[in-house]
Design an enzyme around this catalytic site. Structure first.
Site, mmCIF file in Angstrom:
data_model
loop_
_atom_site.group_PDB
_atom_site.id
_atom_site.type_symbol
_atom_site.label_atom_id
_atom_site.label_comp_id
_atom_site.label_asym_id
_atom_site.label_seq_id
_atom_site.Cartn_x
_atom_site.Cartn_y
_atom_site.Cartn_z
ATOM 1 N N ASP A 1 0.884 -1.166 0.000
ATOM 2 C CA ASP A 1 0.000 0.000 0.000
ATOM 3 C C ASP A 1 0.925 1.219 0.000
ATOM 4 O O ASP A 1 2.144 1.085 -0.182
ATOM 5 C CB ASP A 1 -1.010 -0.030 1.164
ATOM 6 C CG ASP A 1 -0.381 0.233 2.530
ATOM 7 O OD1 ASP A 1 0.866 0.337 2.607
ATOM 8 O OD2 ASP A 1 -1.130 0.348 3.517
ATOM 9 N N HIS A 2 0.354 2.411 0.215
ATOM 10 C CA HIS A 2 1.180 3.622 0.212
ATOM 11 C C HIS A 2 2.215 3.602 1.337
ATOM 12 O O HIS A 2 3.279 4.201 1.207
ATOM 13 C CB HIS A 2 0.286 4.866 0.334
ATOM 14 C CG HIS A 2 -0.653 4.785 1.502
ATOM 15 N ND1 HIS A 2 -1.787 3.998 1.472
ATOM 16 C CD2 HIS A 2 -0.609 5.355 2.739
ATOM 17 C CE1 HIS A 2 -2.404 4.097 2.641
ATOM 18 N NE2 HIS A 2 -1.714 4.915 3.417
ATOM 19 N N CYS B 1 3.157 -3.234 3.839
ATOM 20 C CA CYS B 1 2.406 -2.022 4.194
ATOM 21 C C CYS B 1 3.188 -1.316 5.298
ATOM 22 O O CYS B 1 4.381 -1.563 5.464
ATOM 23 C CB CYS B 1 0.953 -2.335 4.570
ATOM 24 S SG CYS B 1 0.704 -3.398 5.996
ATOM 25 N N THR C 1 2.963 -1.504 8.599
ATOM 26 C CA THR C 1 3.343 -2.432 9.664
ATOM 27 C C THR C 1 3.421 -3.884 9.206
ATOM 28 O O THR C 1 3.931 -4.725 9.950
ATOM 29 C CB THR C 1 2.298 -2.389 10.795
ATOM 30 O OG1 THR C 1 1.029 -2.785 10.232
ATOM 31 C CG2 THR C 1 2.164 -0.998 11.390
ATOM 32 N N GLY C 2 2.831 -4.198 8.079
ATOM 33 C CA GLY C 2 2.702 -5.588 7.626
ATOM 34 C C GLY C 2 1.480 -6.282 8.202
ATOM 35 O O GLY C 2 1.076 -7.348 7.726
ATOM 36 N N GLY D 1 -1.867 -5.402 8.459
ATOM 37 C CA GLY D 1 -3.086 -5.447 7.647
ATOM 38 C C GLY D 1 -2.936 -6.368 6.449
ATOM 39 O O GLY D 1 -3.891 -7.071 6.066
ATOM 40 N N HIS E 1 8.895 -24.502 9.274
ATOM 41 C CA HIS E 1 7.839 -25.127 10.089
ATOM 42 C C HIS E 1 6.439 -24.899 9.522
ATOM 43 O O HIS E 1 5.567 -25.747 9.716
ATOM 44 C CB HIS E 1 7.865 -24.578 11.526
ATOM 45 C CG HIS E 1 9.054 -25.025 12.309
ATOM 46 N ND1 HIS E 1 9.103 -24.951 13.688
ATOM 47 C CD2 HIS E 1 10.247 -25.548 11.920
ATOM 48 C CE1 HIS E 1 10.280 -25.410 14.118
ATOM 49 N NE2 HIS E 1 10.990 -25.768 13.062
ATOM 50 N N ARG F 1 6.081 -34.075 11.615
ATOM 51 C CA ARG F 1 5.272 -33.240 12.523
ATOM 52 C C ARG F 1 4.925 -31.900 11.875
ATOM 53 O O ARG F 1 3.833 -31.366 12.090
ATOM 54 C CB ARG F 1 5.960 -33.048 13.874
ATOM 55 C CG ARG F 1 7.200 -32.184 13.881
ATOM 56 C CD ARG F 1 7.811 -32.161 15.292
ATOM 57 N NE ARG F 1 8.806 -31.124 15.474
ATOM 58 C CZ ARG F 1 10.076 -31.227 15.062
ATOM 59 N NH1 ARG F 1 10.468 -32.312 14.413
ATOM 60 N NH2 ARG F 1 10.934 -30.242 15.275
ATOM 61 N N HIS F 2 5.832 -31.386 11.067
ATOM 62 C CA HIS F 2 5.538 -30.106 10.406
ATOM 63 C C HIS F 2 4.506 -30.294 9.291
ATOM 64 O O HIS F 2 3.594 -29.479 9.121
ATOM 65 C CB HIS F 2 6.815 -29.464 9.895
ATOM 66 C CG HIS F 2 7.778 -29.118 10.991
ATOM 67 N ND1 HIS F 2 7.392 -28.410 12.105
ATOM 68 C CD2 HIS F 2 9.082 -29.435 11.165
ATOM 69 C CE1 HIS F 2 8.426 -28.282 12.927
ATOM 70 N NE2 HIS F 2 9.466 -28.893 12.381
HETATM 71 C C1 RB5 Z 1 -1.624 2.918 6.410
HETATM 72 O O1 RB5 Z 1 -1.581 4.147 7.060
HETATM 73 C C2 RB5 Z 1 -1.363 1.799 7.409
HETATM 74 O O2 RB5 Z 1 -2.446 1.652 8.246
HETATM 75 C C3 RB5 Z 1 -1.057 0.515 6.676
HETATM 76 O O3 RB5 Z 1 0.048 0.690 5.846
HETATM 77 C C4 RB5 Z 1 -0.725 -0.705 7.518
HETATM 78 O O4 RB5 Z 1 0.202 -0.399 8.497
HETATM 79 C C5 RB5 Z 1 -1.869 -1.467 8.034
HETATM 80 O O5 RB5 Z 1 -1.732 -2.559 8.581
#
Ligand code: RB5
Length: 153
Positions: A8-9, A65, A67-68, A70, A98, A133-134
């Site tokens: 995303d942006h 994104c 934080t990764g 979402g 795993h 197991r994996h």
């Molecule tokens: C966008 O502002 C932010 O919410 C998105 O990139 C991400 O971090 C969501 O999980």
């Protein structure tokens, strides 16, 4: 390997770095966008990559994104996808060995570009384990897709 990638942006700068890295490593990739810096909604891009991987058009997917988080939450809604959010190389390696993760999620606002490159390289190089197991546990993840369809949870 054939890699599907999107952001995303909040992840577009790290996506550019990562596509360059994929080229240097000799992988082919398709960039599912976005192709400009406008604000977009991460589920719209997560689903493009997740479906392309689940359908077998690509071997692996990378979603970035801010934080990764979402991206991981969205990608894991797609049947057949095991998306791993990794901000260290140990998690990246184990998510392959795993969990047989087929999508890697990264947060541009969480990791620097050097660490992100190491995470991507580690994740691409690691193989899923042959240990029973994996296999059994990943099989149970896969079975959850069927159970969800049948039991409606
Ligand atoms: C966008 O502002 C932010 O919410 C998105 O990139 C991400 O971090 C969501 O999980």
């Amino acid at each position: 390997m054939r890699i599907a990638i999107a952001s995303d942006h909040g992840g577009s700068r790290l996506k550019s770095d990562t596509t360059r890295l994929l080229q240097e490593l000799g992988h082919t990739h398709h960039d599912f966008g976005p192709h400009d810096f406008h604000d977009v909604d991460y589920p719209d891009y997560a689903v493009k990559v997740a479906r392309a991987v689940a359908d077998g058009e690509f071997d692996r997917g990378i979603l970035i994104c801010g934080t990764g988080q979402g991206m991981a939450m969205s990608a894991n809604k797609v049947k057949g996808v095991r998306a791993a959010l990794c901000h260290d190389t140990f998690s990246a390696r184990i998510s392959r060995e795993h969990n047989d993760a087929n999508v890697l999620c990264l947060g541009e606002r969480v990791v620097g570009s050097g660490l992100a490159a190491d995470i991507v390289k580690t994740w691409l190089e690691a193989e899923s384990s042959d240990e029973e197991r994996h296999h059994r546990r990943v099989g149970k993840i896969i079975a959850l897709d069927e159970r969800r369809a049948l039991e409606g949870f």
